[in-house]
Design a protein around this motif. Sequence first.
Motif, PDB file in Angstrom:
ATOM      1  N   ALA A  15       0.833  -1.204   0.000  1.00 51.56           N
ATOM      2  CA  ALA A  15       0.000   0.000   0.000  1.00 51.56           C
ATOM      3  C   ALA A  15       0.865   1.251   0.000  1.00 51.56           C
ATOM      4  N   HIS A  16       1.951   1.226   0.764  1.00 54.15           N
ATOM      5  CA  HIS A  16       2.863   2.367   0.792  1.00 54.15           C
ATOM      6  C   HIS A  16       3.522   2.565  -0.568  1.00 54.15           C
ATOM      7  N   GLN A  17       3.900   1.478  -1.226  1.00 54.46           N
ATOM      8  CA  GLN A  17       4.478   1.573  -2.566  1.00 54.46           C
ATOM      9  C   GLN A  17       3.488   2.191  -3.548  1.00 54.46           C
ATOM     10  N   MET A  18       2.262   1.739  -3.504  1.00 56.00           N
ATOM     11  CA  MET A  18       1.252   2.263  -4.427  1.00 56.00           C
ATOM     12  C   MET A  18       0.977   3.734  -4.160  1.00 56.00           C
ATOM     13  N   GLN A  19       0.923   4.126  -2.893  1.00 55.66           N
ATOM     14  CA  GLN A  19       0.679   5.521  -2.545  1.00 55.66           C
ATOM     15  C   GLN A  19       1.817   6.401  -3.051  1.00 55.66           C
ATOM     16  N   SER A  20       3.049   5.963  -2.884  1.00 54.35           N
ATOM     17  CA  SER A  20       4.199   6.738  -3.343  1.00 54.35           C
ATOM     18  C   SER A  20       4.221   6.843  -4.865  1.00 54.35           C
ATOM     19  N   THR A  21       3.904   5.749  -5.543  1.00 51.70           N
ATOM     20  CA  THR A  21       3.885   5.758  -6.998  1.00 51.70           C
ATOM     21  C   THR A  21       2.837   6.727  -7.525  1.00 51.70           C
ATOM     22  N   ILE A  22       1.668   6.709  -6.931  1.00 48.87           N
ATOM     23  CA  ILE A  22       0.607   7.623  -7.368  1.00 48.87           C
ATOM     24  C   ILE A  22       0.999   9.068  -7.086  1.00 48.87           C
ATOM     25  N   PHE A  23       1.545   9.340  -5.899  1.00 48.17           N
ATOM     26  CA  PHE A  23       1.907  10.703  -5.526  1.00 48.17           C
ATOM     27  C   PHE A  23       2.987  11.262  -6.449  1.00 48.17           C
ATOM     28  N   TYR A  24       4.090  10.535  -6.607  1.00 46.54           N
ATOM     29  CA  TYR A  24       5.184  11.040  -7.426  1.00 46.54           C
ATOM     30  C   TYR A  24       4.867  10.949  -8.921  1.00 46.54           C
ATOM     31  N   GLY A  25       4.088   9.953  -9.322  1.00 48.76           N
ATOM     32  CA  GLY A  25       3.684   9.852 -10.720  1.00 48.76           C
ATOM     33  C   GLY A  25       2.810  11.019 -11.145  1.00 48.76           C
ATOM     34  N   THR A  26       1.923  11.445 -10.260  1.00 55.62           N
ATOM     35  CA  THR A  26       1.086  12.611 -10.549  1.00 55.62           C
ATOM     36  C   THR A  26       1.943  13.863 -10.696  1.00 55.62           C
ATOM     37  N   GLY A  27       2.927  14.010  -9.834  1.00 50.65           N
ATOM     38  CA  GLY A  27       3.826  15.166  -9.935  1.00 50.65           C
ATOM     39  C   GLY A  27       4.610  15.174 -11.230  1.00 50.65           C
ATOM     40  N   VAL A  28       5.074  14.004 -11.658  1.00 52.94           N
ATOM     41  CA  VAL A  28       5.814  13.913 -12.920  1.00 52.94           C
ATOM     42  C   VAL A  28       4.906  14.252 -14.089  1.00 52.94           C
ATOM     43  N   LEU A  29       3.686  13.743 -14.084  1.00 50.24           N
ATOM     44  CA  LEU A  29       2.750  14.040 -15.177  1.00 50.24           C
ATOM     45  C   LEU A  29       2.399  15.523 -15.236  1.00 50.24           C
ATOM     46  N   ILE A  30       2.214  16.146 -14.097  1.00 50.89           N
ATOM     47  CA  ILE A  30       1.930  17.585 -14.084  1.00 50.89           C
ATOM     48  C   ILE A  30       3.128  18.366 -14.605  1.00 50.89           C
ATOM     49  N   SER A  31       4.335  17.972 -14.202  1.00 46.47           N
ATOM     50  CA  SER A  31       5.542  18.657 -14.685  1.00 46.47           C
ATOM     51  C   SER A  31       5.691  18.520 -16.195  1.00 46.47           C
ATOM     52  N   ILE A  32       5.433  17.330 -16.715  1.00 45.82           N
ATOM     53  CA  ILE A  32       5.523  17.109 -18.165  1.00 45.82           C
ATOM     54  C   ILE A  32       4.473  17.940 -18.889  1.00 45.82           C
ATOM     55  N   ALA A  33       3.260  18.004 -18.345  1.00 42.09           N
ATOM     56  CA  ALA A  33       2.202  18.787 -18.978  1.00 42.09           C
ATOM     57  C   ALA A  33       2.542  20.271 -19.010  1.00 42.09           C
ATOM     58  N   VAL A  34       3.105  20.785 -17.921  1.00 41.36           N
ATOM     59  CA  VAL A  34       3.471  22.204 -17.886  1.00 41.36           C
ATOM     60  C   VAL A  34       4.616  22.481 -18.855  1.00 41.36           C
ATOM     61  N   PHE A  35       5.588  21.578 -18.917  1.00 40.42           N
ATOM     62  CA  PHE A  35       6.689  21.757 -19.866  1.00 40.42           C
ATOM     63  C   PHE A  35       6.172  21.725 -21.301  1.00 40.42           C
ATOM     64  N   PHE A  36       5.216  20.822 -21.591  1.00 37.76           N
ATOM     65  CA  PHE A  36       4.619  20.767 -22.926  1.00 37.76           C
ATOM     66  C   PHE A  36       3.901  22.077 -23.246  1.00 37.76           C
TER      67      PHE A  36
END
Length: 56
Positions: A15-36
Amino acid sequence: MKKPTLKLPEGSFRAHQMQSTIFYGTGVLISIAVFFCCTYWNWPLWIPVIVASLLY
């Protein structure tokens, strides 16, 4: 020193792994979207730097 007598439930690590993946994955996707958006609409490049620093 005494050994711990209580153990974490079996699924807590997963559960901790999944929570971390979702949290940091969302941040990466937002960063990529802003850069785009910066490259597509010619926004200044300091915007994704600020967004990434706020996310992390």
